[in-house]
Write a protein that holds these residues in place. Sequence first.
Motif, short mmCIF file in Angstrom:
data_model
loop_
_atom_site.label_atom_id
_atom_site.label_comp_id
_atom_site.label_asym_id
_atom_site.label_seq_id
_atom_site.Cartn_x
_atom_site.Cartn_y
_atom_site.Cartn_z
N SER A 116 0.84 -1.20 0.00
CA SER A 116 0.00 0.00 0.00
C SER A 116 0.87 1.25 0.00
O SER A 116 0.51 2.27 -0.58
CB SER A 116 -0.92 -0.01 1.22
N GLU A 117 2.06 1.15 0.60
CA GLU A 117 2.94 2.31 0.61
C GLU A 117 3.42 2.63 -0.81
O GLU A 117 3.41 3.77 -1.25
CB GLU A 117 4.13 2.04 1.53
N GLN A 118 3.77 1.55 -1.54
CA GLN A 118 4.24 1.75 -2.91
C GLN A 118 3.12 2.31 -3.79
O GLN A 118 3.34 3.21 -4.60
CB GLN A 118 4.70 0.41 -3.45
N LEU A 119 1.91 1.81 -3.57
CA LEU A 119 0.78 2.29 -4.35
C LEU A 119 0.54 3.77 -4.07
O LEU A 119 0.26 4.55 -4.98
CB LEU A 119 -0.48 1.49 -4.01
N ARG A 120 0.67 4.15 -2.78
CA ARG A 120 0.43 5.55 -2.44
C ARG A 120 1.48 6.46 -3.08
O ARG A 120 1.15 7.50 -3.63
CB ARG A 120 0.41 5.73 -0.92
N ASN A 121 2.74 6.00 -3.05
CA ASN A 121 3.80 6.79 -3.70
C ASN A 121 3.55 6.92 -5.19
O ASN A 121 3.72 7.99 -5.77
CB ASN A 121 5.16 6.11 -3.48
N THR A 122 3.13 5.80 -5.80
CA THR A 122 2.87 5.84 -7.24
C THR A 122 1.74 6.79 -7.56
O THR A 122 1.80 7.57 -8.51
CB THR A 122 2.53 4.42 -7.74
N LEU A 123 0.68 6.74 -6.72
CA LEU A 123 -0.47 7.61 -6.95
C LEU A 123 -0.06 9.08 -6.87
O LEU A 123 -0.50 9.91 -7.67
CB LEU A 123 -1.55 7.30 -5.92
N GLN A 124 0.82 9.37 -5.91
CA GLN A 124 1.28 10.75 -5.78
C GLN A 124 2.04 11.18 -7.04
O GLN A 124 1.88 12.30 -7.52
CB GLN A 124 2.18 10.86 -4.56
N GLN A 125 2.85 10.25 -7.58
CA GLN A 125 3.57 10.58 -8.80
C GLN A 125 2.64 10.68 -9.99
O GLN A 125 2.87 11.47 -10.90
CB GLN A 125 4.67 9.54 -9.07
N VAL A 126 1.57 9.86 -10.01
CA VAL A 126 0.58 9.99 -11.08
C VAL A 126 0.00 11.39 -11.08
O VAL A 126 -0.20 12.01 -12.13
CB VAL A 126 -0.55 8.94 -10.93
N TYR A 127 -0.22 11.91 -9.87
CA TYR A 127 -0.72 13.29 -9.78
C TYR A 127 0.31 14.26 -10.34
O TYR A 127 0.01 15.10 -11.19
CB TYR A 127 -1.06 13.64 -8.33
#
Lengths: 256, 156
Positions: free
Chosen positions: A36-47
């Motif tokens: 979930s941490e990796q997903l959250r980081n990725t989501l932030q980068q998607v933004y």
Amino acid sequence: MFARENWVRAVMSPFVQTGQCGLFMLRMLAGLRFSSEQLRNTLQQVYLIGARSLVIIMICGFFVGMVLALQAINALEQFGASDQVSLLVGKSLFRELGPVLTALLFAGRAGTSIAAEIGLMKATSQIDAMELMAIDPVQRVALPRFLAGVISMPLLTGMFNAMAILGAVVFSIGVMEMDAGIFWSKLQHGVYFGQDYMGGVWKSLVFGGLVSLIAVFFGSTAKPTGSGVATATTNTVVLSSVLILIFDFIMTSFFT
Amino acid sequence: MRANYRVEFASGIFLMLGVAALTWLATEATNYGQELGDDSYVISARFVNVGDLKNRAPVKVGGVSIGLVEDVKLDPVTFEALVEMRIDRRINELPADTSAAILTSGVLGDRYVSLEPGGDPVFLEDGDELFITQSAVVLEQLIGKYLLNPGSSEEE
């Protein structure tokens, strides 16, 4: 006077860099965990990478669609075939212009910011600090940016194409007062889902991976100085633009 | 936490917009959903000359499209063109003596296959062949004929 060693080094450096880049990608993908941490980081980068590039992509797409329709109508009028304009615009957008132009814009808008950000993190010793804390910077910093690039690119290409079709609609139906029914039915009968549409989606996925891999790699290997970051940013734009066009030709010749 | 929430909201909006754009393009601007898929059957017909009939050309009955040309190939024994057509399953009561002709839409338009239903009580099924066919009219051959025998019928 050039020593023999320098020549050997100059000839070998492209191969060495390609190898380093490949190893870098393997090392990065080895950190894929779906936590979930990796997903959250990725989501932030998607933004940061995707959502922030949306406006420029949409504006460019709209005007590309308008100018394509304008040129196509001018050229097709000579044969009395100006009602084929949507077919020409649609096919050229889905197959080539959508993925390629989006990737070039993406390299300029997002690729540079990734390379500069990572380069600056290196110059200010943030990467070293991470290594001291036993955090792998390749997996913590590079991987989310790479993933975000692969995710964002097809979506951005979709927005680009949609805005370009709208631009063509505005110009040919709104300005040139052509028939809306003919416009849409030509699109729906002439543009093939399997060949044209999916071909463009595959291309945009490959371009997304290519641009973000190059940006992340050059950022991570930048010299930790001001001029080193500048070189890395420039190299990112130059190399990814060239590679986008080369890969575009290769993919087109294989898939059609 | 608040700032992070906004970032996640914005990227969620971006992801949904992107997917929406891709779906809209697929359904409105391509031929997605117009493929016949499994709900269809294949019939074939032999022609002496198919003109420039292409794959995916429409197959029509009375001007209404009911299927697509799936394959055009040459029979290596008889040297006739073998045209395979995929027909919508909803049109499943074509008589066995249906005839096929290759026509052109408009003067210089695309070729299509026109089917003319006969009166046979037996219906065509998957893999059947049409025996009554009419080849494409090739414009160059017509012009050639008129140039070589001018007024052969009336002036003599």
